[in-house]
Scaffold this motif. Structure first.
Motif, PDB file in Angstrom:
ATOM      1  N   VAL A 110       0.869  -1.182   0.000  1.00 39.19           N
ATOM      2  CA  VAL A 110       0.000   0.000   0.000  1.00 39.19           C
ATOM      3  C   VAL A 110       0.907   1.233   0.000  1.00 39.19           C
ATOM      4  N   PRO A 111       1.054   1.893  -1.146  1.00 33.26           N
ATOM      5  CA  PRO A 111       1.961   3.053  -1.193  1.00 33.26           C
ATOM      6  C   PRO A 111       1.339   4.283  -0.549  1.00 33.26           C
ATOM      7  N   TYR A 112       2.175   5.166  -0.049  1.00 36.31           N
ATOM      8  CA  TYR A 112       1.726   6.502   0.351  1.00 36.31           C
ATOM      9  C   TYR A 112       2.705   7.502  -0.261  1.00 36.31           C
ATOM     10  N   TYR A 113       2.153   8.587  -0.743  1.00 35.12           N
ATOM     11  CA  TYR A 113       2.854   9.408  -1.729  1.00 35.12           C
ATOM     12  C   TYR A 113       3.488  10.652  -1.098  1.00 35.12           C
ATOM     13  N   SER A 114       4.472  10.432  -0.229  1.00 30.26           N
ATOM     14  CA  SER A 114       5.110  11.573   0.436  1.00 30.26           C
ATOM     15  C   SER A 114       5.871  12.449  -0.551  1.00 30.26           C
ATOM     16  N   VAL A 115       6.395  11.850  -1.631  1.00 33.79           N
ATOM     17  CA  VAL A 115       7.120  12.634  -2.632  1.00 33.79           C
ATOM     18  C   VAL A 115       6.202  13.665  -3.258  1.00 33.79           C
ATOM     19  N   TYR A 116       4.983  13.261  -3.586  1.00 33.86           N
ATOM     20  CA  TYR A 116       4.051  14.163  -4.250  1.00 33.86           C
ATOM     21  C   TYR A 116       3.479  15.193  -3.281  1.00 33.86           C
ATOM     22  N   MET A 117       3.379  14.852  -2.007  1.00 36.11           N
ATOM     23  CA  MET A 117       2.854  15.786  -1.011  1.00 36.11           C
ATOM     24  C   MET A 117       3.699  17.051  -0.941  1.00 36.11           C
ATOM     25  N   TYR A 118       5.007  16.898  -1.092  1.00 37.05           N
ATOM     26  CA  TYR A 118       5.910  18.029  -0.939  1.00 37.05           C
ATOM     27  C   TYR A 118       6.379  18.604  -2.272  1.00 37.05           C
ATOM     28  N   GLY A 119       5.862  18.081  -3.370  1.00 36.12           N
ATOM     29  CA  GLY A 119       6.334  18.530  -4.671  1.00 36.12           C
ATOM     30  C   GLY A 119       6.122  20.008  -4.918  1.00 36.12           C
ATOM     31  N   ILE A 120       4.869  20.484  -4.775  1.00 39.39           N
ATOM     32  CA  ILE A 120       4.557  21.888  -5.052  1.00 39.39           C
ATOM     33  C   ILE A 120       5.211  22.825  -4.032  1.00 39.39           C
ATOM     34  N   PRO A 121       5.130  22.545  -2.697  1.00 38.53           N
ATOM     35  CA  PRO A 121       5.823  23.429  -1.744  1.00 38.53           C
ATOM     36  C   PRO A 121       7.324  23.529  -2.001  1.00 38.53           C
ATOM     37  N   LEU A 122       7.956  22.409  -2.338  1.00 40.80           N
ATOM     38  CA  LEU A 122       9.393  22.435  -2.619  1.00 40.80           C
ATOM     39  C   LEU A 122       9.704  23.227  -3.876  1.00 40.80           C
ATOM     40  N   LEU A 123       8.821  23.160  -4.871  1.00 38.01           N
ATOM     41  CA  LEU A 123       9.021  23.943  -6.088  1.00 38.01           C
ATOM     42  C   LEU A 123       8.954  25.437  -5.784  1.00 38.01           C
TER      43      LEU A 123
END
Length: 288
Positions: free
Chosen positions: A108-121
């Motif tokens: 069951v994946p959880y998408y921590s990479v995508y959670m921070y994508g926009i804030p990090l950008l």
């Protein structure tokens, strides 16, 4: 904004403690009933390794952000606060591996990479902007007690009450500090000024360096938001400050005085409450 930053920091710290302790309780229970190899989960999975790294980095950030360290050794606070890079880096790996599974063994994946994508950008864009700093040479340095007024050529368009982040390369080439612009853009057409108060080791070094250095240079980013943007929308205002916190209002009061001489304003009444422990700061304020 600083209060919000501190509050969010403590919220993250508290939730991280709850999160970590809950995992340890679960792992202890799983070990006792012999349904999982908790040593492997703790120390040999992406989630376990990155979780411990993040916890250690955030602990150091929290401890060295206390006022004791900020005033006694600002460099220690400054550099450990950049451990957020370690936290974000480890967080990107936190979701890798098959840490959470369904009963049938499916991951069951959880998408921590995508959670921070926009804030990090957004944050990365801001950091890229910070690379383009404005450079000026100090024209004049004046001091009153523990206050140091620095004057230099106007290098940007700004509004009353705004602040800039300042780097003094002669002291430290990467460490910046925020200072309010005390000059008034409508009166001081060619010059800008900021005021530094000796409150810690960096400001003490700046105080000594700027009084003795020849052609000292400053680097700037900004200007940034002012707390006084909407003041002319009101007929009556109260300005409250303590100590060096009066600096945003110095530029503003100059601007109000200048505007009253040339135009009719909606602003009719101003009450200034200035609380201070040092008489020389009252003298400096009255001269400004």
């Amino acid at each position: 904004t600083l209060m919000v930053h501190k509050a969010l920091g403590f919220v993250v710290a508290i939730n991280s403690i709850i999160h970590g302790v809950s995992h340890y309780v679960n792992f202890y229970t799983a070990q006792m009933i012999n349904i999982a190899n908790t040593d492997y989960i703790h120390h040999k999975t992406y989630a376990g390794i990155s979780g411990h790294v993040m916890t250690g980095a955030m602990f150091l950030m929290l401890v060295f952000s206390l006022n004791y360290f900020k005033t006694k050794n600002f460099e220690l606070f400054f550099y450990t606060h950049h451990f957020y890079i370690i936290v974000y880096g480890a967080f990107m790996f936190h979701s890798l591996g098959c840490f959470v599974k369904q009963n049938n063994g499916k991951c069951v994946p959880y998408y921590s990479v995508y959670m921070y994508g926009i804030p990090l950008l957004i944050y990365s864009i801001e950091k890229i902007y910070d690379c383009f700093k404005k450079k000026v040479v100090v024209k004049k340095v004046e001091h009153t007690g523990e206050l140091l007024k620095i004057t230099f050529d106007k290098c940007m368009n700004y509004s009353c009450g705004q602040y800039v982040n300042v780097i003094i390369p002669g002291i430290n080439k990467i460490q910046y500090h925020p200072f309010t612009i005390t000059s008034c853009p409508e009166i001081d057409k060619e010059d800008m000024s900021i005021v530094i108060k000796v409150a810690g080791n960096w400001s003490y070094d700046a105080f000594n360096y700027l009084q003795t250095a020849q052609n000292a240079t400053l680097l700037f980013t900004g200007p940034f938001a002012s707390p006084c943007d909407k003041i002319y929308d009101y007929s009556s205002v109260i300005l409250v400050s303590t100590g060096i916190g009066i600096t945003p209002f110095i530029s503003l009061l100059k601007d109000i005085t200048n505007k009253y001489a040339t135009q009719k304003l909606n602003l009719q009444k101003i009450d200034v409450i200035f609380i201070n422990n040092h008489n020389e700061q009252y003298d400096w304020f009255s001269e400004e």
